[in-house]
Design a protein around this motif. Structure first.
Motif, mmCIF file in Angstrom:
data_model
loop_
_atom_site.group_PDB
_atom_site.id
_atom_site.type_symbol
_atom_site.label_atom_id
_atom_site.label_comp_id
_atom_site.label_asym_id
_atom_site.label_seq_id
_atom_site.Cartn_x
_atom_site.Cartn_y
_atom_site.Cartn_z
ATOM 1 N N UNK A 17 0.898 -1.195 0.007
ATOM 2 C CA UNK A 17 -0.114 -0.107 -0.107
ATOM 3 C C UNK A 17 0.966 1.295 -0.062
ATOM 4 N N UNK A 18 0.581 2.145 -0.853
ATOM 5 C CA UNK A 18 1.282 3.338 -0.989
ATOM 6 C C UNK A 18 0.525 4.332 -0.586
ATOM 7 N N UNK A 19 0.734 5.502 0.386
ATOM 8 C CA UNK A 19 -0.042 6.399 0.719
ATOM 9 C C UNK A 19 -0.088 7.768 -0.114
ATOM 10 N N UNK A 20 -0.826 8.718 0.213
ATOM 11 C CA UNK A 20 -0.925 9.877 -0.486
ATOM 12 C C UNK A 20 0.448 10.759 -0.094
ATOM 13 N N UNK A 21 0.601 11.689 -1.246
ATOM 14 C CA UNK A 21 1.840 12.176 -0.819
ATOM 15 C C UNK A 21 1.964 13.075 0.608
ATOM 16 N N UNK A 44 6.373 5.800 4.455
ATOM 17 C CA UNK A 44 6.730 4.687 3.556
ATOM 18 C C UNK A 44 5.624 3.937 3.273
ATOM 19 N N UNK A 45 5.624 3.123 2.242
ATOM 20 C CA UNK A 45 4.677 2.190 1.933
ATOM 21 C C UNK A 45 4.728 0.909 2.775
ATOM 22 N N UNK A 46 3.666 0.383 3.064
ATOM 23 C CA UNK A 46 3.451 -0.796 3.990
ATOM 24 C C UNK A 46 3.007 -2.049 3.170
ATOM 25 N N UNK A 47 3.661 -3.199 3.442
ATOM 26 C CA UNK A 47 3.651 -4.597 2.873
ATOM 27 C C UNK A 47 2.594 -5.342 3.691
ATOM 28 N N UNK A 48 1.698 -6.290 2.844
ATOM 29 C CA UNK A 48 1.013 -7.274 3.773
ATOM 30 C C UNK A 48 1.040 -8.628 2.665
ATOM 31 N N UNK A 49 0.648 -9.663 3.217
ATOM 32 C CA UNK A 49 0.977 -11.009 2.328
ATOM 33 C C UNK A 49 -0.660 -11.519 2.528
ATOM 34 N N UNK A 50 -0.867 -11.966 1.250
ATOM 35 C CA UNK A 50 -2.262 -12.894 1.146
ATOM 36 C C UNK A 50 -2.145 -14.052 0.550
#
Length: 253
Positions: free
Chosen positions: A106-110, A115-121
């Motif tokens: 996930x990338x957040x608005x400027x 920093x972007x956050x990573x998940x796993x599915x």
């Protein structure tokens, strides 16, 4: 382009936003789900991996884009979804035959300056869970595997906090979809509230939360009873061991 980093963080403030990620899958069938032309012969399922708001509420005001990293055997395995209409889920459609782990970033608005956050599915193509849950999935002829998650912004920057809590224009028609599920407060500000009650296709609600808390409290009480019983058994065995040692000592003398 991110704004200049001359903002101050709001000390002692935490704000979170809920969302849902997961996948749907459906077995190819000549009548109910025919295989599209050009689909590889060994592909048996069509599936969709997604990131969206709880009860389909809008998350694009804080999530700018989502990157899905699929299995390397799939053409163009790195898919980035952005520039969505508010309230539209971030999703990727594909076909296949096997399950695998999908990386979701996930990338957040400027304005977030985070920093972007990573998940796993893990992609689910087959019924899972209890026997009853598996039967329900079979009857529905489709699989739904989803997880509830919350992003916590610790001491957010002022501008980002203002955007997270800013009022939402109320309107008719499509605009009302952004306000489903109690995600907009009575005064019009955005909130992190989830729906009061759940539905078969939307299990994440305050009702479900209360039931889960009740279940955990009952389990805790049961464990406390079992622990007390185990302590009594242990005490009795220690007394028995003490008696046997005394008897053995007397015999030895």
């Amino acid at each position: 382009m991110a704004p200049p980093n001359n903002q101050k963080r709001l000390k002692g403030i935490q704000i979170f936003r809920p969302f849902v990620y997961g996948n749907t899958a459906k077995l190819f069938h000549p009548q109910t789900n025919p295989k599209p032309p050009g689909t590889p012969e060994d592909h048996t399922y069509s599936w969709t991996v997604f990131v969206k708001g709880v009860d389909d509420t809008d998350i694009t005001y804080w999530c700018r884009k989502v990157q899905f990293k699929l299995h390397e055997s799939i053409p163009n395995p790195l898919r980035t979804i952005e520039n969505l209409v508010p309230g539209t889920p971030f999703e990727v459609h594909a076909t296949g035959w096997g399950e695998f782990e999908i990386q979701i970033k996930l990338y957040y608005i400027p304005e977030a300056l985070e920093k972007p956050q990573t998940f796993y599915h893990h992609l689910h193509l087959h019924p899972y869970g209890t026997d009853a849950e598996k039967e329900v999935m079979k009857l529905q002829s489709s699989i739904l595997s989803q997880c509830y998650e919350e992003i916590v912004f610790n001491e957010p920057y002022e501008q980002f906090y203002d955007l997270l809590t800013s009022p939402v224009a109320r309107g008719k028609g499509k605009g009302t979809k952004m306000m489903k599920g109690g995600m907009v407060g009575s005064s019009g500000e955005r909130t992190a509230l989830i729906p009061l009650s759940s539905r078969p296709d939307q299990p994440f609600s305050r009702e479900t939360e209360k039931l889960e808390i009740k279940r955990l409290m009952e389990a805790r009480a049961k464990i406390q009873v079992m622990n007390a019983s185990a302590q009594e058994d242990l005490k009795a065995k220690e007394e028995e061991l003490k008696r046997l040692r005394a008897e053995l000592k007397g015999i030895a003398l």
